[in-house]
Design a protein around this motif. Structure first.
Motif, PDB file in Angstrom:
ATOM      1  N   TRP A  95       0.869  -1.184   0.000  1.00  0.00           N
ATOM      2  CA  TRP A  95       0.000   0.000   0.000  1.00  0.00           C
ATOM      3  C   TRP A  95       0.904   1.231   0.000  1.00  0.00           C
ATOM      4  O   TRP A  95       1.282   1.745   1.045  1.00  0.00           O
ATOM      5  CB  TRP A  95      -0.884  -0.022   1.240  1.00  0.00           C
ATOM      6  CG  TRP A  95      -2.094   0.860   1.190  1.00  0.00           C
ATOM      7  CD1 TRP A  95      -2.121   2.210   1.016  1.00  0.00           C
ATOM      8  CD2 TRP A  95      -3.460   0.459   1.356  1.00  0.00           C
ATOM      9  NE1 TRP A  95      -3.403   2.685   1.058  1.00  0.00           N
ATOM     10  CE2 TRP A  95      -4.253   1.627   1.260  1.00  0.00           C
ATOM     11  CE3 TRP A  95      -4.084  -0.761   1.577  1.00  0.00           C
ATOM     12  CZ2 TRP A  95      -5.642   1.605   1.382  1.00  0.00           C
ATOM     13  CZ3 TRP A  95      -5.457  -0.794   1.687  1.00  0.00           C
ATOM     14  CH2 TRP A  95      -6.231   0.367   1.590  1.00  0.00           C
ATOM     15  N   THR A  96       1.233   1.733  -1.177  1.00  0.00           N
ATOM     16  CA  THR A  96       2.221   2.799  -1.298  1.00  0.00           C
ATOM     17  C   THR A  96       1.621   4.154  -1.626  1.00  0.00           C
ATOM     18  O   THR A  96       2.328   5.159  -1.650  1.00  0.00           O
ATOM     19  CB  THR A  96       3.255   2.433  -2.375  1.00  0.00           C
ATOM     20  OG1 THR A  96       2.572   2.209  -3.620  1.00  0.00           O
ATOM     21  CG2 THR A  96       4.031   1.178  -1.974  1.00  0.00           C
ATOM     22  N   SER A 112       8.835  13.136  12.837  1.00  0.00           N
ATOM     23  CA  SER A 112       8.991  14.404  12.139  1.00  0.00           C
ATOM     24  C   SER A 112       8.313  15.491  12.961  1.00  0.00           C
ATOM     25  O   SER A 112       7.203  15.302  13.463  1.00  0.00           O
ATOM     26  CB  SER A 112       8.366  14.341  10.743  1.00  0.00           C
ATOM     27  OG  SER A 112       8.341  15.622  10.134  1.00  0.00           O
ATOM     28  N   ALA A 113       8.992  16.632  13.080  1.00  0.00           N
ATOM     29  CA  ALA A 113       8.448  17.758  13.840  1.00  0.00           C
ATOM     30  C   ALA A 113       7.615  18.685  12.966  1.00  0.00           C
ATOM     31  O   ALA A 113       7.273  19.793  13.379  1.00  0.00           O
ATOM     32  CB  ALA A 113       9.583  18.534  14.495  1.00  0.00           C
ATOM     33  N   ARG A 157       5.649  13.377   3.192  1.00  0.00           N
ATOM     34  CA  ARG A 157       6.163  13.427   1.831  1.00  0.00           C
ATOM     35  C   ARG A 157       6.919  12.162   1.458  1.00  0.00           C
ATOM     36  O   ARG A 157       6.890  11.719   0.317  1.00  0.00           O
ATOM     37  CB  ARG A 157       7.101  14.638   1.686  1.00  0.00           C
ATOM     38  CG  ARG A 157       6.425  15.981   1.990  1.00  0.00           C
ATOM     39  CD  ARG A 157       7.454  17.074   2.085  1.00  0.00           C
ATOM     40  NE  ARG A 157       6.855  18.343   2.527  1.00  0.00           N
ATOM     41  CZ  ARG A 157       7.558  19.412   2.873  1.00  0.00           C
ATOM     42  NH1 ARG A 157       8.883  19.380   2.840  1.00  0.00           N
ATOM     43  NH2 ARG A 157       6.932  20.511   3.257  1.00  0.00           N
ATOM     44  N   ASN A 158       7.604  11.610   2.424  1.00  0.00           N
ATOM     45  CA  ASN A 158       8.443  10.440   2.194  1.00  0.00           C
ATOM     46  C   ASN A 158       7.705   9.185   2.641  1.00  0.00           C
ATOM     47  O   ASN A 158       7.311   9.075   3.803  1.00  0.00           O
ATOM     48  CB  ASN A 158       9.756  10.580   2.976  1.00  0.00           C
ATOM     49  CG  ASN A 158      10.761   9.515   2.614  1.00  0.00           C
ATOM     50  OD1 ASN A 158      10.404   8.383   2.320  1.00  0.00           O
ATOM     51  ND2 ASN A 158      12.041   9.901   2.638  1.00  0.00           N
ATOM     52  N   VAL A 199       5.879   5.187   6.926  1.00  0.00           N
ATOM     53  CA  VAL A 199       5.917   3.849   7.524  1.00  0.00           C
ATOM     54  C   VAL A 199       6.504   3.900   8.923  1.00  0.00           C
ATOM     55  O   VAL A 199       5.991   3.274   9.861  1.00  0.00           O
ATOM     56  CB  VAL A 199       6.724   2.881   6.632  1.00  0.00           C
ATOM     57  CG1 VAL A 199       6.957   1.552   7.353  1.00  0.00           C
ATOM     58  CG2 VAL A 199       6.000   2.638   5.311  1.00  0.00           C
ATOM     59  N   ARG A 200       7.585   4.668   9.106  1.00  0.00           N
ATOM     60  CA  ARG A 200       8.196   4.765  10.438  1.00  0.00           C
ATOM     61  C   ARG A 200       7.229   5.370  11.446  1.00  0.00           C
ATOM     62  O   ARG A 200       7.192   4.961  12.613  1.00  0.00           O
ATOM     63  CB  ARG A 200       9.479   5.606  10.373  1.00  0.00           C
ATOM     64  CG  ARG A 200      10.639   4.926   9.700  1.00  0.00           C
ATOM     65  CD  ARG A 200      11.964   5.557  10.123  1.00  0.00           C
ATOM     66  NE  ARG A 200      11.953   7.007   9.949  1.00  0.00           N
ATOM     67  CZ  ARG A 200      12.275   7.642   8.823  1.00  0.00           C
ATOM     68  NH1 ARG A 200      12.618   6.929   7.753  1.00  0.00           N
ATOM     69  NH2 ARG A 200      12.261   8.959   8.754  1.00  0.00           N
ATOM     70  N   SER A 201       6.435   6.328  11.001  1.00  0.00           N
ATOM     71  CA  SER A 201       5.479   6.942  11.927  1.00  0.00           C
ATOM     72  C   SER A 201       4.450   5.936  12.405  1.00  0.00           C
ATOM     73  O   SER A 201       3.904   6.070  13.508  1.00  0.00           O
ATOM     74  CB  SER A 201       4.780   8.117  11.248  1.00  0.00           C
ATOM     75  OG  SER A 201       3.837   7.672  10.280  1.00  0.00           O
TER      76      SER A 201
END
Length: 474
Positions: A63-64, A343-344, A442-443, A448-450
């Motif tokens: 799921w990209t 991400s801030a 954006r990335n 995914v990391r979030s």
């Protein structure tokens, strides 16, 4: 510091699985007697956690691009007559509930109002909302009556009824709806006279008057979408449905869950979703061994303040109810705080609002899992109560001799449904969270990391939900 943060999500994910290690009986919530399960309860629990982790991996790889951020509606049909008929049914049922509550027998099991409110209205309507869309919008008796009154007023005095006399305070948002849901949960889970038909009828009538009054003062739609606890709750769940309708009686189909992405997030919306999960959590917790050991100490504490046994018990249960809601809110807040470490770019409040809709499938999963057996068994009572709503021996439809068939479904089958509801609901929440992350980051790797953090929240809720179901004392 960065290395510590990278390790924190896996550590919390492991901690979320702690409830899976706790001892539990095989008795699911709402079941009187132990389920004869073919495999141990702990195996169900670990399997559910593994399904979530595998779902997360599959979403990350396959799921990209966002796919649920917009509704793709396809018109099915239009029928104002159908919606008008449903409105008449809603008003008629409300009248029967109030009349049977005041004039019927005081025996709760023989009075139509009690079973209808706690089973059909509170349990069946959420299920119907997920399957068929926002059916309560048409059935709501206070909405229907307020619309009729406003329409009549516009005919008599067009200028005075052209617009509502007051403007709904934006800062209130959905906080009145939160208070309404907590109030009903308190009535169901705390109040010692919850089964008194006359008191239920009086409360129903009072709620009706407040809702109609609010809609006349602030507008039917404005008040109904923010201050009507039941209307807001059922509409929230209906956004999961593949069906939806507009104000002109047009029915559409859409992709399941896609209605949640556009959910308006107002003041109190996050609290509302946490309240749905938290109140159901307390329902399971209050039937378990842990609460039975803790509750006497709380009751003693309030008794030592000079209160009699009944108010002391109600205060103890009230404290447990509020604690459960606050606990769910704290867990969600912790997950959001973890998401922000990736991400801030967004503040915690922004992220909290952005991901609030991901909790809705979990809320429904908790409701279905905890109340499924009640709906299947006690829901059958409507068959004979409809013929004898007052409990005085009448037989209006020839069904007063019907009885509840407890063999209609096995204990093991109920357990399968409950586990499936929790797993599917949490996978749905995980999917929505992943889809939203792809739309705001954006990335893709950053998105995914979030979601490591949201996976932690989902595994924690799943583990806790399964523990609640299996830890009911005998």
């Amino acid at each position: 510091m960065i290395a510590r943060r990278r390790w924190l999500a896996p550590v919390l994910c492991a901690a979320a699985g702690v409830p899976l290690l706790l001892p539990a009986s095989a008795q699911a919530h709402g079941i009187v007697g132990r389920a004869d399960l073919p495999v141990p309860t702990w195996l169900f629990s670990w399997a559910a956690a593994v399904v979530l982790i595998l779902s997360f991996v599959a979403l990350s790889v396959l799921w990209t691009r966002p796919q649920l951020q917009t509704e793709a509606r396809v018109r099915l049909f239009r029928s104002r007559t159908l919606f008008a008929f449903l409105s008449l049914i809603g008003v008629g049922l409300f009248a029967v509930v109030v009349y049977s509550g005041f004039e019927g027998t005081a025996i709760w099991s023989a009075n139509f109002s009690v079973t209808f409110i706690y089973v059909i209205f509170w349990v069946a309507t959420p299920l119907a909302s997920v399957l068929l869309g926002d059916v309560f919008r048409a059935l709501s008796p206070w909405r229907s009556c307020a619309r009729v009154i406003r329409a009549a007023g516009r005919r008599i005095a067009p200028r005075q009824f052209a617009r509502p006399p007051l403007r709904y305070p934006a800062r209130l948002g959905q906080w009145p709806a939160v208070a309404g849901l907590i109030g009903f949960a308190w009535l169901e889970l705390v109040y010692v006279e919850r089964d008194d038909p006359s008191k239920l009828a009086a409360l129903s009538l009072a709620y009706f008057v407040v809702m109609v009054g609010g809609m006349l003062l602030f507008g039917v739609e404005e008040w109904g979408e923010q201050a009507d606890g039941f209307g807001v709750y059922f509409n929230l769940l209906s956004r999961m449905s593949p069906l939806c309708a507009d104000g002109d009686g047009v029915v559409y189909r859409r992709r399941p869950l896609s209605g949640l992405a556009g959910m308006p997030v107002r003041p109190g919306t996050v609290a509302l979703v946490c309240t749905v999960i938290g109140t159901t959590t307390f329902d399971g917790l209050s039937n378990g061994v842990v609460w039975r050991k803790l509750e006497p100490h709380l009751q003693t504490f309030f008794s030592d303040l000079g209160l009699h046994a009944t108010p002391a018990t109600e205060l103890a249960y009230s404290a447990g109810l509020l604690f459960s809601v606050l606990l769910i809110g704290a867990v969600y807040r912790l997950g959001i705080r973890g998401v922000r470490t990736v991400s801030a770019r967004y503040s915690e409040s922004e992220l909290s609002r952005s991901f609030a809709h991901t909790l809705v499938p979990i809320g429904f999963a908790y409701v279905l899992a905890h109340y499924f057996s009640l709906l299947i068994w006690q829901g059958q009572a409507i068959g004979y109560l409809a013929s004898d709503p007052l409990g005085n021996g009448t037989n209006l439809f020839g069904t007063s001799s019907y009885t509840i068939d407890y063999a209609i479904i096995s204990y093991a089958a109920i357990w399968y449904v409950q586990v499936a509801a929790l797993v599917v609901g949490h996978v749905g929440g995980l999917t929505l969270a992943h889809d939203r992350a792809l739309s705001i980051y954006r990335n893709p790797q950053e998105a995914v990391r979030s979601q490591y953090w949201m996976l932690t929240v989902m595994v924690g809720f799943t583990s806790f939900g399964l523990w609640l179901l299996s830890a009911v004392g005998t």
